[in-house]
Design a protein around this motif. Structure first.
Motif, short mmCIF file in Angstrom:
data_model
loop_
_atom_site.label_atom_id
_atom_site.label_comp_id
_atom_site.label_asym_id
_atom_site.label_seq_id
_atom_site.Cartn_x
_atom_site.Cartn_y
_atom_site.Cartn_z
N ALA A 190 37.97 24.48 41.19
CA ALA A 190 38.67 24.96 42.38
C ALA A 190 38.60 26.48 42.51
CB ALA A 190 40.13 24.52 42.33
N LEU A 191 38.24 27.17 41.42
CA LEU A 191 38.16 28.63 41.44
C LEU A 191 36.73 29.15 41.57
CD1 LEU A 191 40.70 29.38 38.56
CD2 LEU A 191 41.06 29.80 41.00
N CYS A 192 35.74 28.26 41.45
CA CYS A 192 34.35 28.71 41.39
C CYS A 192 33.95 29.55 42.59
CB CYS A 192 33.41 27.52 41.26
SG CYS A 192 33.25 26.91 39.58
N SER A 193 34.24 29.06 43.78
CA SER A 193 33.83 29.76 44.99
C SER A 193 34.48 31.13 45.07
CB SER A 193 34.19 28.93 46.22
OG SER A 193 33.86 29.62 47.40
N MET A 194 35.75 31.19 44.75
CA MET A 194 36.46 32.47 44.81
C MET A 194 35.87 33.47 43.84
SD MET A 194 40.42 33.38 43.91
CE MET A 194 40.06 33.44 42.15
N LEU A 195 35.61 33.02 42.60
CA LEU A 195 35.10 33.94 41.59
C LEU A 195 33.68 34.38 41.92
CD1 LEU A 195 36.48 32.31 38.33
CD2 LEU A 195 37.52 34.02 39.80
N THR A 196 32.90 33.51 42.53
CA THR A 196 31.54 33.87 42.90
C THR A 196 31.53 34.98 43.94
OG1 THR A 196 30.74 31.65 42.46
CG2 THR A 196 29.38 33.00 43.88
N ASN A 197 32.44 34.90 44.89
CA ASN A 197 32.41 35.81 46.04
C ASN A 197 33.26 37.06 45.85
OD1 ASN A 197 30.75 34.04 47.53
ND2 ASN A 197 32.53 32.82 48.11
N HIS A 198 34.15 37.08 44.87
CA HIS A 198 35.11 38.19 44.79
C HIS A 198 35.14 38.90 43.45
CE1 HIS A 198 37.06 37.20 48.66
NE2 HIS A 198 36.81 35.95 48.32
N VAL A 199 34.27 38.53 42.53
CA VAL A 199 34.28 39.16 41.21
C VAL A 199 32.92 39.80 40.94
CG1 VAL A 199 34.46 38.74 38.73
CG2 VAL A 199 36.02 37.60 40.29
N ASP A 200 32.95 41.00 40.40
CA ASP A 200 31.71 41.72 40.07
C ASP A 200 31.05 41.06 38.86
OD1 ASP A 200 29.69 43.47 39.40
OD2 ASP A 200 31.02 45.16 38.92
N PRO A 201 29.84 40.49 39.00
CA PRO A 201 29.19 39.82 37.88
C PRO A 201 28.82 40.76 36.74
CG PRO A 201 27.68 40.02 39.71
CD PRO A 201 29.02 40.45 40.23
N HIS A 202 28.81 42.07 37.01
CA HIS A 202 28.43 43.04 35.99
C HIS A 202 29.65 43.68 35.31
CE1 HIS A 202 24.39 42.55 37.47
NE2 HIS A 202 24.76 42.92 38.68
N ASP A 203 30.83 43.23 35.64
CA ASP A 203 32.03 43.74 34.98
C ASP A 203 31.89 43.52 33.47
OD1 ASP A 203 34.75 43.32 33.71
OD2 ASP A 203 35.38 44.00 35.67
N PRO A 204 32.00 44.57 32.65
CA PRO A 204 31.73 44.42 31.22
C PRO A 204 32.70 43.47 30.51
CG PRO A 204 32.61 46.61 31.72
CD PRO A 204 32.27 45.98 33.02
N ASP A 205 33.97 43.48 30.89
CA ASP A 205 34.93 42.58 30.25
C ASP A 205 34.63 41.12 30.59
OD1 ASP A 205 36.31 44.68 29.10
OD2 ASP A 205 37.69 44.89 30.78
N LEU A 206 34.30 40.86 31.83
CA LEU A 206 33.97 39.50 32.23
C LEU A 206 32.65 39.05 31.61
CD1 LEU A 206 35.05 39.63 35.97
CD2 LEU A 206 36.17 38.40 34.12
N ALA A 207 31.70 39.97 31.51
CA ALA A 207 30.42 39.62 30.88
C ALA A 207 30.62 39.27 29.41
CB ALA A 207 29.43 40.77 31.03
N ALA A 208 31.47 40.03 28.73
CA ALA A 208 31.73 39.75 27.32
C ALA A 208 32.41 38.40 27.15
CB ALA A 208 32.59 40.86 26.72
N ALA A 209 33.37 38.09 28.04
CA ALA A 209 34.04 36.79 27.97
C ALA A 209 33.07 35.66 28.25
CB ALA A 209 35.20 36.76 28.98
N ARG A 210 32.14 35.89 29.16
CA ARG A 210 31.14 34.87 29.48
C ARG A 210 30.23 34.60 28.29
NH1 ARG A 210 29.68 36.87 34.09
NH2 ARG A 210 28.01 38.18 33.29
N GLU A 211 29.83 35.64 27.59
CA GLU A 211 28.97 35.46 26.42
C GLU A 211 29.70 34.74 25.30
OE1 GLU A 211 25.69 36.05 26.17
OE2 GLU A 211 25.89 36.42 28.31
N ARG A 212 30.98 35.06 25.14
CA ARG A 212 31.78 34.37 24.13
C ARG A 212 31.91 32.89 24.48
NH1 ARG A 212 32.73 33.73 19.06
NH2 ARG A 212 34.86 33.14 18.55
N LEU A 213 32.09 32.61 25.75
CA LEU A 213 32.20 31.23 26.22
C LEU A 213 30.92 30.47 25.93
CD1 LEU A 213 34.01 29.24 27.79
CD2 LEU A 213 32.95 30.09 29.88
N LEU A 214 29.79 31.08 26.22
CA LEU A 214 28.50 30.46 25.94
C LEU A 214 28.35 30.13 24.46
CD1 LEU A 214 25.53 29.70 26.44
CD2 LEU A 214 24.97 32.12 26.32
N SER A 215 28.71 31.07 23.61
CA SER A 215 28.55 30.88 22.18
C SER A 215 29.44 29.76 21.64
CB SER A 215 28.86 32.19 21.46
OG SER A 215 28.84 32.02 20.06
#
Length: 221
Positions: free
Chosen positions: A116-141
């Motif tokens: 339910a949040l995917c569309s909002m996060l896609t359109n309103h969040v900077d994909p290059h934000d360093p904190d979000l990128a770090a959380a994404r990499e941790r999630l992947l791992s």
């Protein structure tokens, strides 16, 4: 002639980073959790006044913590990613076996209603934000590790990828046209278990197409 006594000098102490008081920290957390729920139900345009009301704080407190809607959405994105990472870490540490850990992770994660949040996060969040990128990499791992351990134990079929699981978690928690998320709550865990049973080894069929990867979701955060 009058002698003026010199003023005593003060020795500067070490600089201290400002810290939120305990009550201020709790207020901030309540705002973010309330915002997540409001965004799930109403999307990125959810009324900020309503979010403040849900959090039990005044509008001034909300704006003091998050002066813009974008700042609040970013914090919600970070909260959701970190919560899912924590779910995966607990599942890996506490479940009885590798596939049990995968099942526990999946069932707890759908309750976060990430779809339910995917569309909002896609359109309103900077994909290059360093904190979000770090959380994404941790999630992947962490999530990738859950599935790889289940494969290595012979409990998960070898032709699935953790991207396949993320697609399912997203689709199962995305509202159907003309419905709300609450309509899905009754059915989501039932349908998720059907998917998980299909991920077990031995595989009863050959999957068509290619396995989804985490990189397929890079633009969707």
């Amino acid at each position: 002639m009058t002698t003026v006594a010199p003023r005593p000098t003060r020795t500067a102490g070490p600089a201290r980073a400002p810290r939120l008081r305990a009550d201020a920290s709790r207020n901030r957390e309540r705002i973010v959790l309330a915002a997540r729920d409001a965004f799930v139900e109403h999307g990125a345009d959810a009324a900020l006044d309503e979010i403040a009301k849900r959090a039990g704080v005044g509008n001034a407190t909300l704006y003091r913590n998050f002066p813009t809607r974008a700042a609040l959405i970013r914090e919600v994105a970070l909260l959701v990613k970190n919560r899912i990472v924590a779910i995966a870490e607990r599942a890996a540490a506490e479940a009885a076996g590798p596939f049990d850990a995968l099942e526990r992770f999946a069932h707890e994660t759908v309750d976060e209603k990430v779809g339910a949040l995917c569309s909002m996060l896609t359109n309103h969040v900077d994909p290059h934000d360093p904190d979000l990128a770090a959380a994404r990499e941790r999630l992947l791992s962490v999530v990738g590790g859950l599935l790889e351990r289940a494969k290595a134990a012979g409990e998960a079929r070898p032709d699935v990828h953790h991207g396949d699981l993320f697609i399912a978690l997203s689709q199962l928690t995305r509202p159907l046209p003309g419905t709300s998320c609450r309509i899905l709550d009754e059915f989501v865990h039932r349908h998720l278990q059907l998917l998980l049973d299909g991920m077990r080894a031995p595989a009863p069929s050959v999957l068509p197409g290619r396995a989804a990867t985490f990189e397929d979701f890079h633009g969707d955060h």
